[in-house]
Design a protein around this motif. Structure first.
Motif, PDB file in Angstrom:
ATOM      1  N   SER A  78     -44.662   4.260 -56.745  1.00  0.00           N
ATOM      2  CA  SER A  78     -45.170   3.390 -57.803  1.00  0.00           C
ATOM      3  C   SER A  78     -46.049   4.207 -58.735  1.00  0.00           C
ATOM      4  O   SER A  78     -46.639   5.223 -58.341  1.00  0.00           O
ATOM      5  CB  SER A  78     -45.965   2.219 -57.221  1.00  0.00           C
ATOM      6  OG  SER A  78     -45.154   1.436 -56.355  1.00  0.00           O
ATOM      7  N   VAL A  79     -46.134   3.769 -59.984  1.00  0.00           N
ATOM      8  CA  VAL A  79     -46.907   4.469 -61.004  1.00  0.00           C
ATOM      9  C   VAL A  79     -47.938   3.508 -61.582  1.00  0.00           C
ATOM     10  O   VAL A  79     -47.615   2.368 -61.934  1.00  0.00           O
ATOM     11  CB  VAL A  79     -45.995   5.002 -62.131  1.00  0.00           C
ATOM     12  CG1 VAL A  79     -46.817   5.720 -63.201  1.00  0.00           C
ATOM     13  CG2 VAL A  79     -44.935   5.940 -61.559  1.00  0.00           C
ATOM     14  N   PHE A  80     -49.188   3.977 -61.665  1.00  0.00           N
ATOM     15  CA  PHE A  80     -50.274   3.180 -62.232  1.00  0.00           C
ATOM     16  C   PHE A  80     -50.881   3.949 -63.404  1.00  0.00           C
ATOM     17  O   PHE A  80     -51.254   5.118 -63.257  1.00  0.00           O
ATOM     18  CB  PHE A  80     -51.352   2.907 -61.181  1.00  0.00           C
ATOM     19  CG  PHE A  80     -50.882   2.076 -60.021  1.00  0.00           C
ATOM     20  CD1 PHE A  80     -51.099   0.706 -60.002  1.00  0.00           C
ATOM     21  CD2 PHE A  80     -50.227   2.659 -58.943  1.00  0.00           C
ATOM     22  CE1 PHE A  80     -50.667  -0.064 -58.933  1.00  0.00           C
ATOM     23  CE2 PHE A  80     -49.783   1.891 -57.873  1.00  0.00           C
ATOM     24  CZ  PHE A  80     -50.009   0.523 -57.873  1.00  0.00           C
ATOM     25  N   GLU A  81     -50.976   3.289 -64.555  1.00  0.00           N
ATOM     26  CA  GLU A  81     -51.647   3.883 -65.715  1.00  0.00           C
ATOM     27  C   GLU A  81     -53.069   3.338 -65.777  1.00  0.00           C
ATOM     28  O   GLU A  81     -53.277   2.124 -65.835  1.00  0.00           O
ATOM     29  CB  GLU A  81     -50.906   3.545 -67.005  1.00  0.00           C
ATOM     30  CG  GLU A  81     -49.547   4.215 -67.144  1.00  0.00           C
ATOM     31  CD  GLU A  81     -48.941   3.974 -68.523  1.00  0.00           C
ATOM     32  OE1 GLU A  81     -49.649   4.140 -69.535  1.00  0.00           O
ATOM     33  OE2 GLU A  81     -47.754   3.583 -68.582  1.00  0.00           O
ATOM     34  N   PHE A  82     -54.043   4.243 -65.751  1.00  0.00           N
ATOM     35  CA  PHE A  82     -55.448   3.873 -65.822  1.00  0.00           C
ATOM     36  C   PHE A  82     -56.002   4.198 -67.211  1.00  0.00           C
ATOM     37  O   PHE A  82     -55.644   5.217 -67.809  1.00  0.00           O
ATOM     38  CB  PHE A  82     -56.273   4.638 -64.780  1.00  0.00           C
ATOM     39  CG  PHE A  82     -56.086   4.148 -63.368  1.00  0.00           C
ATOM     40  CD1 PHE A  82     -57.008   3.278 -62.799  1.00  0.00           C
ATOM     41  CD2 PHE A  82     -55.005   4.551 -62.610  1.00  0.00           C
ATOM     42  CE1 PHE A  82     -56.857   2.833 -61.496  1.00  0.00           C
ATOM     43  CE2 PHE A  82     -54.842   4.111 -61.300  1.00  0.00           C
ATOM     44  CZ  PHE A  82     -55.772   3.249 -60.751  1.00  0.00           C
ATOM     45  N   GLU A  83     -56.869   3.324 -67.702  1.00  0.00           N
ATOM     46  CA  GLU A  83     -57.540   3.558 -68.974  1.00  0.00           C
ATOM     47  C   GLU A  83     -59.041   3.386 -68.780  1.00  0.00           C
ATOM     48  O   GLU A  83     -59.491   2.499 -68.044  1.00  0.00           O
ATOM     49  CB  GLU A  83     -57.040   2.595 -70.051  1.00  0.00           C
ATOM     50  CG  GLU A  83     -57.636   2.865 -71.427  1.00  0.00           C
ATOM     51  CD  GLU A  83     -56.973   2.046 -72.517  1.00  0.00           C
ATOM     52  OE1 GLU A  83     -57.296   2.252 -73.696  1.00  0.00           O
ATOM     53  OE2 GLU A  83     -56.125   1.189 -72.178  1.00  0.00           O
ATOM     54  N   LYS A  84     -59.791   4.248 -69.447  1.00  0.00           N
ATOM     55  CA  LYS A  84     -61.238   4.205 -69.315  1.00  0.00           C
ATOM     56  C   LYS A  84     -61.854   3.410 -70.456  1.00  0.00           C
ATOM     57  O   LYS A  84     -61.600   3.679 -71.626  1.00  0.00           O
ATOM     58  CB  LYS A  84     -61.812   5.624 -69.313  1.00  0.00           C
ATOM     59  CG  LYS A  84     -63.283   5.700 -68.938  1.00  0.00           C
ATOM     60  CD  LYS A  84     -63.742   7.140 -68.844  1.00  0.00           C
ATOM     61  CE  LYS A  84     -65.178   7.236 -68.371  1.00  0.00           C
ATOM     62  NZ  LYS A  84     -65.631   8.656 -68.277  1.00  0.00           N
TER      63      LYS A  84
END
Length: 202
Positions: free
Chosen positions: A61-67
């Motif tokens: 699975s792929v998770f895109e994180f944003e700050k």
């Protein structure tokens, strides 16, 4: 703990009871290969507990994180994008590359051995229309010398990206070695056709 909130066995594509224990492992965090340093990508592996046979493939699975400010949050998630690996263990060769204009690709090399034969397949996944899609899958290494001590097939590949493509870069593939007991060397060009990469021999 974070991954436990994102699906049980059936949601990861396994034929298990919804309450069966899933084993999750964050393989690594990667910087997005373009733009500012306010985005990260995490690759995770999930598999039902005890599923460790040779043909047991973990779900990646792929998770895109944003700050935002000082806090990181999940901007996008792609559960069970692809199942790769063996013995319940995911491939170890995974990287994030720029494969186009503001476009990242999850590049995975997955090796498999059986009865003296060893093969490596390279897959590229990228977000398209809200889904993580496999757009490229090619065998990049083959060796059968352990079958009878003679290499009837033993060849490797070099893969390079060219910025000549528009949204998606072109891919140049060079393969050389022994195929069907004969020396060979071939170059191929892959272009994105709007759905996936298709090839033409050079």
């Amino acid at each position: 703990d974070l991954l436990q909130k994102h699906g049980n066995g059936p949601e990861y594509g396994y034929e298990t009871d919804a309450d069966e224990i899933m084993e999750h492992d964050v393989l690594s965090f990667y910087a997005v290969p373009f733009g500012e340093n306010d985005k990260m990508i995490a690759i995770a592996s999930s598999i039902p507990k005890g599923h460790n046979c040779h043909a047991c493939l973990p779900a990646l699975s792929v998770f895109e994180f944003e700050k935002t400010g000082e806090a990181w949050h999940i901007e996008k998630k792609y559960i069970d994008c692809i199942k790769l690996g063996n013995w319940g263990v995911p491939p170890s060769d995974i990287e994030i590359l720029s494969i186009g204009y503001n476009t990242f690709g999850v590049v995975i090399k997955d090796g498999y051995s059986s009865n003296g034969k060893f093969e490596v397949t390279m897959s590229i996944l990228t977000p398209i229309a809200g889904k993580m899609v496999e757009v490229f899958s090619v065998m990049v290494k083959n060796d059968d010398s352990a079958v009878d001590g003679v290499a009837h097939n033993s060849w490797t590949s070099q893969v390079n990206f060219s910025r000549e493509g528009r949204i998606f870069y072109d891919i140049f593939l060079h393969q050389a070695g022994v195929r069907d007991d004969k020396q060979f060397e071939v170059d191929s060009l892959y272009k994105f056709d709007g759905v996936k990469y298709s090839t033409e021999e050079l």
